[in-house]
Design an enzyme around this catalytic site. Structure first.
Site, PDB file in Angstrom:
ATOM      1  N   CYS A 265       0.787  -1.327   0.033  1.00 57.23           N
ATOM      2  CA  CYS A 265       0.077   0.111  -0.252  1.00 57.23           C
ATOM      3  C   CYS A 265       0.841   1.463  -0.107  1.00 57.23           C
ATOM      4  O   CYS A 265       0.791   2.042  -0.993  1.00 57.23           O
ATOM      5  CB  CYS A 265      -0.837   0.132   1.328  1.00 57.23           C
ATOM      6  SG  CYS A 265      -2.166  -1.170   1.211  1.00 57.23           S
TER       7      CYS A 265
HETATM    8  C1  UDX Z   1      -0.943  -0.018   5.440  1.00 56.83           C
HETATM    9  C2  UDX Z   1      -1.724   0.682   6.473  1.00 56.83           C
HETATM   10  O1  UDX Z   1      -1.261   0.622   7.844  1.00 56.83           O
HETATM   11  C3  UDX Z   1      -3.483   0.276   6.388  1.00 56.83           C
HETATM   12  O2  UDX Z   1      -4.205   1.013   6.939  1.00 56.83           O
HETATM   13  C4  UDX Z   1      -3.606   0.424   4.830  1.00 56.83           C
HETATM   14  O3  UDX Z   1      -4.790  -0.065   4.517  1.00 56.83           O
HETATM   15  C5  UDX Z   1      -2.690  -0.626   4.137  1.00 56.83           C
HETATM   16  O4  UDX Z   1      -1.266  -0.144   4.355  1.00 56.83           O
HETATM   17  P1  UDX Z   1       0.286  -2.463   5.944  1.00 56.83           P
HETATM   18  O5  UDX Z   1       0.804  -2.216   4.620  1.00 56.83           O
HETATM   19  O6  UDX Z   1      -0.332  -3.818   6.245  1.00 56.83           O
HETATM   20  O7  UDX Z   1      -0.773  -1.406   6.191  1.00 56.83           O
HETATM   21  O8  UDX Z   1       1.473  -2.106   7.071  1.00 56.83           O
HETATM   22  P2  UDX Z   1       1.931  -1.222   8.204  1.00 56.83           P
HETATM   23  O9  UDX Z   1       1.581  -2.064   9.342  1.00 56.83           O
HETATM   24  O10 UDX Z   1       1.103  -0.156   8.126  1.00 56.83           O
HETATM   25  O11 UDX Z   1       3.377  -1.135   7.802  1.00 56.83           O
HETATM   26  C6  UDX Z   1       3.879  -0.628   6.666  1.00 56.83           C
HETATM   27  C7  UDX Z   1       5.326  -0.385   6.597  1.00 56.83           C
HETATM   28  O12 UDX Z   1       5.800   0.668   7.346  1.00 56.83           O
HETATM   29  C8  UDX Z   1       6.242  -1.760   7.109  1.00 56.83           C
HETATM   30  O13 UDX Z   1       7.183  -1.885   6.303  1.00 56.83           O
HETATM   31  C9  UDX Z   1       6.699  -1.124   8.467  1.00 56.83           C
HETATM   32  O14 UDX Z   1       7.852  -2.195   8.778  1.00 56.83           O
HETATM   33  C10 UDX Z   1       6.780   0.293   8.422  1.00 56.83           C
HETATM   34  N1  UDX Z   1       6.747   1.089   9.487  1.00 56.83           N
HETATM   35  C11 UDX Z   1       5.412   0.975  10.174  1.00 56.83           C
HETATM   36  C12 UDX Z   1       7.760   1.802  10.013  1.00 56.83           C
HETATM   37  O15 UDX Z   1       8.934   1.933   9.420  1.00 56.83           O
HETATM   38  N2  UDX Z   1       7.738   2.371  11.161  1.00 56.83           N
HETATM   39  C13 UDX Z   1       6.758   2.714  11.845  1.00 56.83           C
HETATM   40  O16 UDX Z   1       6.647   3.277  12.912  1.00 56.83           O
HETATM   41  C14 UDX Z   1       5.648   1.809  11.393  1.00 56.83           C
END
Ligand code: UDX
Length: 427
Positions: A265
Site C-alpha cells: 500500500c
Molecule cells: C498499511 C496501513 O497501515 C493500512 O491502514 C492500509 O490499509 C494498508 O497499508 P500494511 O501495509 O499492512 O498497512 O502495513 P503497516 O503495518 O502499516 O506497515 C507498513 C510499513 O511501514 C512496514 O514496512 C513497516 O515496517 C513500516 N513501518 C511502520 C515503519 O517503518 N515505522 C513505523 O513506525 C511503522
C-alpha cells in the site's frame, strides 16, 4: 443483506468473510477457478490471521464463490469491487482490472430489473469511481446511475496480518455515495459495527484513503529523517519520538525510524497520488521527498557496512528478515529487496533467513542461499543486516557467535545484545 464481492485477493476475501460473519449472505466472484474452488471448500486463497476460521464457518452457507457475474449480481443487492490496482511502469495506478470488473458488472446489471448498487473498495485515485467506473457500467448496462443503479466508494483501512480485526474494529467507516439510496444500503451493511460513518461523495472517499496512507508514510519518512540527523549527534531518536509522540496532536504511532516502509500500500499509494498531482500540474514536493527518503534509507545500511568492512566483494553477509514487516510472508516493496540487490551488485555472498518469507523471495533472488534458521544463516558471515522487526529476532545474542565477525547493522531497532559490534541505523 445479499452481497457480492468481486476479487478474492486480500481485501476481497477478508471483506467477504467479515460481511458473512456480520450476518450477510455473500457471493465471491473471481475469474480464477482455483480461488473459487478454494473459497467454496472454506480455504482462504491468502494467509490472514482469523480468516480461515471465518471461511470454514461460513463456506457453503453464508459464503459461496463463483466465476459467473450474471448469477452473482442477480442474486445480490450490492456488489463490491475489490480487485487489485497495481502500479504501471511509471508508478501510476493501473486501472485495467478495475475497468474489466466494471464492464462485467455493467453487463450483469443490464439483465437485472431491481436497483443494484456497485461499491468500489479497491484503492483508486480520486475521480476514478465517477469518471471511469460509473461510465463503464452505464455503457455496458445501458442504464443510468442514480436512476437505475447506485454507486459508492467505500475505502478499507486494513493492516495486513490484522485485517479481520481491523474490519471488525474500524477507526472510521467512509461512504462516498452518488445518492441517498446507495448511501443507505452501504451503511446498513455496517450497522452492527456501531461506528460513526463519514458520509461524503466518491472522490472525497477516494482521497481520504490516499491521504490516510500518505500521511502515515510521511510520518515514517519524517521519523527516518530525524533519526538520521539524531544519529550524527548521538541523540537517541526513539527517546525523542517517544516524548514528541506524547503530544496528542502528533501521537506516538508510526514514528519508528529504521529501514523505511514497504508493503502493497504505502509505496504504491504515495506514488499514485504523486502521479495524480502531476497530472493536475501540481508538483507534490513533500510527497516526492517521502518516497525519496524511503528509497535511500535502506541503502544507508550498505554505506555503514562498507565503512566497517570495506569492499563487499566476496564477503559473506547474512540478511535476517525478508518480509516487508513482521508476521507476514509478503515481500512486496520490502526494504530487504534493494539491500540484497545492492549486496549482490557489489559482489557479496548473501545468506538469508526469514521465518515466513523465504519462498516468496526465491522468486526475486533465485541464487542467494536461504536457510531455515537464524544460526544457519549467520554461520561464518562477515556481518549481519536486520531488515524486518520479527519478534524472534529480539532475543538474539549468543547466536551471533557463529559469525566470522559479529558485526550487526540493525535496520529495525530490535537487537539488544551487548556482546556484539552493533550499529543501529538511526540510533
Ligand atoms: C498499511 C496501513 O497501515 C493500512 O491502514 C492500509 O490499509 C494498508 O497499508 P500494511 O501495509 O499492512 O498497512 O502495513 P503497516 O503495518 O502499516 O506497515 C507498513 C510499513 O511501514 C512496514 O514496512 C513497516 O515496517 C513500516 N513501518 C511502520 C515503519 O517503518 N515505522 C513505523 O513506525 C511503522
Amino acid at each position: 443483506m445479499n452481497v457480492s464481492v468481486v476479487g478474492s485477493g486480500y481485501v476481497g476475501t477478508v471483506s467477504a468473510a467479515c460481511f458473512a460473519d456480520l450476518g450477510h449472505n455473500v457471493v465471491c466472484i473471481d475469474i480464477d477457478a482455483k480461488k473459487v474452488d478454494m473459497i467454496n471448500r472454506g480455504e482462504p486463497p491468502i494467509y490472514e490471521e482469523g480468516l480461515e476460521k471465518l471461511l470454514k464457518k461460513h463456506a457453503g452457507k453464508k459464503i459461496k464463490a463463483t466465476s459467473n457475474y450474471n448469477e452473482a449480481v442477480a442474486s445480490t443487492d450490492i456488489s463490491f469491487i475489490c480487485v487489485g490496482t497495481p502500479s504501471d511502469a511509471q508508478g501510476n495506478i493501473d486501472l485495467s482490472i478495475i475497468k474489466a470488473a466494471s464492464k462485467s458488472l455493467g453487463e450483469a446489471i443490464s439483465l437485472k430489473k431491481n436497483y443494484h448498487v456497485v461499491v468500489v473498495k479497491s484503492t483508486v485515485v480520486p475521480e476514478t469511481t465517477e469518471n471511469i467506473v460509473i461510465p463503464i457500467i452505464e455503457k455496458a448496462s445501458g442504464k443510468q446511475v442514480g436512476v437505475d443503479f447506485g454507486a459508492a466508494m467505500n475505502p478499507e483501512f486494513l493492516r495486513e496480518g490484522k485485517a479481520v480485526y481491523d474490519f471488525n474494529h474500524p477507526d472510521k467507516i467512509v461512504v462516498g455515495a452518488v445518492d441517498q439510496r446507495s448511501d443507505d444500503l452501504v451503511c446498513s451493511l455496517y450497522s452492527r459495527l456501531d461506528r460513526e460513518i463519514t458520509h461524503t461523495n466518491p472522490r472525497t472517499a477516494e482521497m481520504i484513503k490516499y491521504v490516510n496512507n500518505a500521511f502515515l508514510a510521511t510520518k515514517i519518512s519524517f521519523a527516518n529523517e530525524i533519526g538520521n540527523i539524531c544519529k550524527k549527534m548521538d541523540i537517541d531518536t526513539y527517546q525523542v519520538m517517544e516524548a514528541v509522540g506524547k503530544d496528542i496532536r502528533i501521537s506516538s504511532q508510526f514514528l519508528n525510524s529504521g529501514a523505511g516502509f514497504g508493503g502493497s500500500c504505502f509505496p504504491k499509494d504515495v506514488k499514485a497520488i504523486i502521479g495524480k498531482a502531476k497530472e493536475l500540474e501540481y508538483k507534490p514536493g513533500l510527497l516526492e521527498s517521502v518516497i525519496e527518503i524511503n528509497e535511500k534509507q535502506p541503502l544507508l545500511m550498505i554505506d555503514m557496512l562498507e565503512s566497517k568492512i570495506g569492499s563487499l566483494k566476496g564477503k559473506k553477509i547474512s540478511v535476517l528478515g525478508l518480509a516487508f514487516k513482521n508476521d507476514t510472508d509478503d515481500i512486496r516493496e520490502s526494504r530487504s529487496i534493494p539491500v540484497i540487490k545492492t549486496l549482490i551488485d557489489k559482489g557479496a555472498i548473501v545468506s538469508a533467513y526469514d521465518p515466513m518469507a523465504c519462498d516468496n523471495m526465491r522468486n526475486i533472488f533465485e541464487d542467494i542461499a536461504y536457510y531455515s534458521s537464524t544460526v544457519q544463516a549467520l554461520e561464518n558471515t562477515d556481518a549481519c543486516l536486520i531488515m524486518t522487526e520479527w519478534e524472534e529476532f529480539k532475543d538474539l545474542c549468543s547466536e551471533f557467535k557463529v559469525m566470522h565477525r559479529p558485526l550487526v547493522i540493525d535496520g529495525r531497532n530490535v537487537i539488544h545484545c551487548k556482546e556484539i559490534e552493533y550499529i543501529g541505523l538511526c540510533w
